[in-house]
Design a protein around this motif. Structure first.
Motif, PDB file in Angstrom:
ATOM      1  N   GLU A  10     -30.655   8.361  33.163  1.00 22.95           N
ATOM      2  CA  GLU A  10     -32.119   8.563  33.182  1.00 22.95           C
ATOM      3  C   GLU A  10     -32.836   7.223  33.271  1.00 22.95           C
ATOM      4  OE1 GLU A  10     -34.200  11.020  33.426  1.00 22.95           O
ATOM      5  OE2 GLU A  10     -32.914  12.759  33.114  1.00 22.95           O
ATOM      6  N   ARG A  11     -32.343   6.214  32.539  1.00 23.60           N
ATOM      7  CA  ARG A  11     -32.955   4.877  32.620  1.00 23.60           C
ATOM      8  C   ARG A  11     -32.816   4.315  34.031  1.00 23.60           C
ATOM      9  NH1 ARG A  11     -31.101   4.383  27.315  1.00 23.60           N
ATOM     10  NH2 ARG A  11     -29.151   3.389  27.913  1.00 23.60           N
ATOM     11  N   ASP A  12     -31.625   4.497  34.631  1.00 19.60           N
ATOM     12  CA  ASP A  12     -31.433   4.041  36.015  1.00 19.60           C
ATOM     13  C   ASP A  12     -32.437   4.713  36.942  1.00 19.60           C
ATOM     14  OD1 ASP A  12     -29.210   2.579  35.151  1.00 19.60           O
ATOM     15  OD2 ASP A  12     -27.755   4.057  35.907  1.00 19.60           O
ATOM     16  N   ARG A  13     -32.561   6.019  36.788  1.00 15.76           N
ATOM     17  CA  ARG A  13     -33.455   6.810  37.652  1.00 15.76           C
ATOM     18  C   ARG A  13     -34.905   6.358  37.485  1.00 15.76           C
ATOM     19  NH1 ARG A  13     -33.242  13.421  37.759  1.00 15.76           N
ATOM     20  NH2 ARG A  13     -34.772  13.723  39.416  1.00 15.76           N
ATOM     21  N   ASN A  14     -35.320   6.154  36.238  1.00 16.76           N
ATOM     22  CA  ASN A  14     -36.692   5.711  35.974  1.00 16.76           C
ATOM     23  C   ASN A  14     -36.947   4.309  36.523  1.00 16.76           C
ATOM     24  OD1 ASN A  14     -37.385   8.109  34.692  1.00 16.76           O
ATOM     25  ND2 ASN A  14     -36.802   7.347  32.675  1.00 16.76           N
ATOM     26  N   ALA A  15     -35.959   3.432  36.421  1.00 16.25           N
ATOM     27  CA  ALA A  15     -36.115   2.065  36.948  1.00 16.25           C
ATOM     28  C   ALA A  15     -36.249   2.092  38.468  1.00 16.25           C
ATOM     29  CB  ALA A  15     -34.927   1.202  36.525  1.00 16.25           C
ATOM     30  N   ILE A  16     -35.474   2.954  39.109  1.00 10.28           N
ATOM     31  CA  ILE A  16     -35.571   3.084  40.564  1.00 10.28           C
ATOM     32  C   ILE A  16     -36.957   3.612  40.942  1.00 10.28           C
ATOM     33  CG2 ILE A  16     -34.702   4.360  42.570  1.00 10.28           C
ATOM     34  CD1 ILE A  16     -31.908   4.214  41.082  1.00 10.28           C
ATOM     35  N   TRP A  17     -37.408   4.633  40.220  1.00 10.32           N
ATOM     36  CA  TRP A  17     -38.746   5.186  40.459  1.00 10.32           C
ATOM     37  C   TRP A  17     -39.793   4.088  40.351  1.00 10.32           C
ATOM     38  CZ3 TRP A  17     -41.066   9.869  41.674  1.00 10.32           C
ATOM     39  CH2 TRP A  17     -42.442   9.914  41.494  1.00 10.32           C
ATOM     40  N   ASP A  18     -39.757   3.335  39.238  1.00 14.76           N
ATOM     41  CA  ASP A  18     -40.757   2.298  39.003  1.00 14.76           C
ATOM     42  C   ASP A  18     -40.749   1.244  40.107  1.00 14.76           C
ATOM     43  OD1 ASP A  18     -41.502   3.584  36.654  1.00 14.76           O
ATOM     44  OD2 ASP A  18     -40.356   2.220  35.356  1.00 14.76           O
ATOM     45  N   ALA A  19     -39.557   0.824  40.524  1.00 17.42           N
ATOM     46  CA  ALA A  19     -39.449  -0.217  41.556  1.00 17.42           C
ATOM     47  C   ALA A  19     -40.018   0.252  42.892  1.00 17.42           C
ATOM     48  CB  ALA A  19     -37.994  -0.642  41.714  1.00 17.42           C
ATOM     49  N   ILE A  20     -39.697   1.478  43.269  1.00 15.30           N
ATOM     50  CA  ILE A  20     -40.184   1.995  44.558  1.00 15.30           C
ATOM     51  C   ILE A  20     -41.664   2.339  44.482  1.00 15.30           C
ATOM     52  CG2 ILE A  20     -39.947   3.837  46.273  1.00 15.30           C
ATOM     53  CD1 ILE A  20     -36.959   3.960  45.502  1.00 15.30           C
ATOM     54  N   ILE A  72     -16.819  15.265  35.320  1.00 13.01           N
ATOM     55  CA  ILE A  72     -16.785  16.699  35.045  1.00 13.01           C
ATOM     56  C   ILE A  72     -16.048  16.883  33.727  1.00 13.01           C
ATOM     57  CG2 ILE A  72     -16.020  18.954  35.869  1.00 13.01           C
ATOM     58  CD1 ILE A  72     -15.895  17.562  38.716  1.00 13.01           C
ATOM     59  N   ASP A  73     -16.670  17.591  32.808  1.00 13.57           N
ATOM     60  CA  ASP A  73     -16.067  17.829  31.506  1.00 13.57           C
ATOM     61  C   ASP A  73     -16.311  19.280  31.124  1.00 13.57           C
ATOM     62  OD1 ASP A  73     -14.852  17.489  29.020  1.00 13.57           O
ATOM     63  OD2 ASP A  73     -16.680  16.709  28.090  1.00 13.57           O
ATOM     64  N   GLY A  74     -15.273  20.094  31.250  1.00 13.15           N
ATOM     65  CA  GLY A  74     -15.429  21.513  30.953  1.00 13.15           C
ATOM     66  C   GLY A  74     -16.432  22.143  31.895  1.00 13.15           C
ATOM     67  N   GLY A  75     -17.458  22.748  31.340  1.00 12.69           N
ATOM     68  CA  GLY A  75     -18.480  23.413  32.136  1.00 12.69           C
ATOM     69  C   GLY A  75     -19.689  22.551  32.424  1.00 12.69           C
ATOM     70  N   ARG A  76     -19.549  21.242  32.241  1.00 18.39           N
ATOM     71  CA  ARG A  76     -20.681  20.351  32.465  1.00 18.39           C
ATOM     72  C   ARG A  76     -20.336  19.234  33.451  1.00 18.39           C
ATOM     73  NH1 ARG A  76     -22.053  21.778  27.079  1.00 18.39           N
ATOM     74  NH2 ARG A  76     -24.272  22.231  26.958  1.00 18.39           N
ATOM     75  N   VAL A  77     -21.350  18.836  34.190  1.00 20.27           N
ATOM     76  CA  VAL A  77     -21.285  17.644  35.030  1.00 20.27           C
ATOM     77  C   VAL A  77     -22.198  16.630  34.347  1.00 20.27           C
ATOM     78  CG1 VAL A  77     -21.880  16.646  37.263  1.00 20.27           C
ATOM     79  CG2 VAL A  77     -20.882  18.938  37.159  1.00 20.27           C
ATOM     80  N   TRP A  78     -21.626  15.515  33.929  1.00 19.65           N
ATOM     81  CA  TRP A  78     -22.382  14.460  33.260  1.00 19.65           C
ATOM     82  C   TRP A  78     -22.707  13.368  34.266  1.00 19.65           C
ATOM     83  CZ3 TRP A  78     -23.989  14.970  28.303  1.00 19.65           C
ATOM     84  CH2 TRP A  78     -23.384  15.972  27.546  1.00 19.65           C
ATOM     85  N   VAL A  79     -23.988  13.198  34.572  1.00 23.18           N
ATOM     86  CA  VAL A  79     -24.410  12.101  35.444  1.00 23.18           C
ATOM     87  C   VAL A  79     -24.438  10.855  34.567  1.00 23.18           C
ATOM     88  CG1 VAL A  79     -26.198  11.193  36.954  1.00 23.18           C
ATOM     89  CG2 VAL A  79     -25.765  13.673  36.888  1.00 23.18           C
ATOM     90  N   LEU A  80     -23.599   9.890  34.909  1.00 29.19           N
ATOM     91  CA  LEU A  80     -23.412   8.698  34.087  1.00 29.19           C
ATOM     92  C   LEU A  80     -24.270   7.524  34.522  1.00 29.19           C
ATOM     93  CD1 LEU A  80     -19.514   8.854  33.950  1.00 29.19           C
ATOM     94  CD2 LEU A  80     -21.144   9.768  32.268  1.00 29.19           C
TER      95      LEU A  80
END
Length: 94
Positions: A10-20, A72-80
């Motif tokens: 989420e921090r990566d995503r927010n930083a990308i948003w802010d930069a663009i 992928i861990d069980g029934g979840r996909v963890w975006v790292l």
């Protein structure tokens, strides 16, 4: 499957948003939509990304400049992480 964005991703995503968005808010919204769409695809096709550089992870390229790193861990996909392709990946640990 359920897709979960980790706080780091989420921090990566927010930083990308802010930069663009500093130069072009509409472009930031379009890029963020690409990230959302890619993560959404993982809910039904979790193995669509290639094997990651870090063992146990996979990587999906939602845009030529970014890689979405997940596991992928069980029934979840963890975006790292959401990493710019020009950056060292995986990051060097000191």
């Amino acid at each position: 499957m359920i897709v979960v964005w980790t706080p780091e991703a989420e921090r990566d995503r927010n930083a990308i948003w802010d930069a663009i968005a500093a130069d072009n808010p509409r472009a930031a919204a379009r890029m963020d939509a690409l990230f959302s769409d890619a993560a959404g695809l993982l809910a039904t096709h979790p193995r669509m990304g290639m094997e990651g550089k870090i063992p146990g992870t996979r990587e999906l390229i939602p845009h030529e400049s970014y890689r979405l790193v997940y596991e992928i861990d069980g029934g979840r996909v963890w975006v790292l992480a959401l990493a710019h392709s020009a950056r060292q990946w995986p990051p060097v640990r000191k």
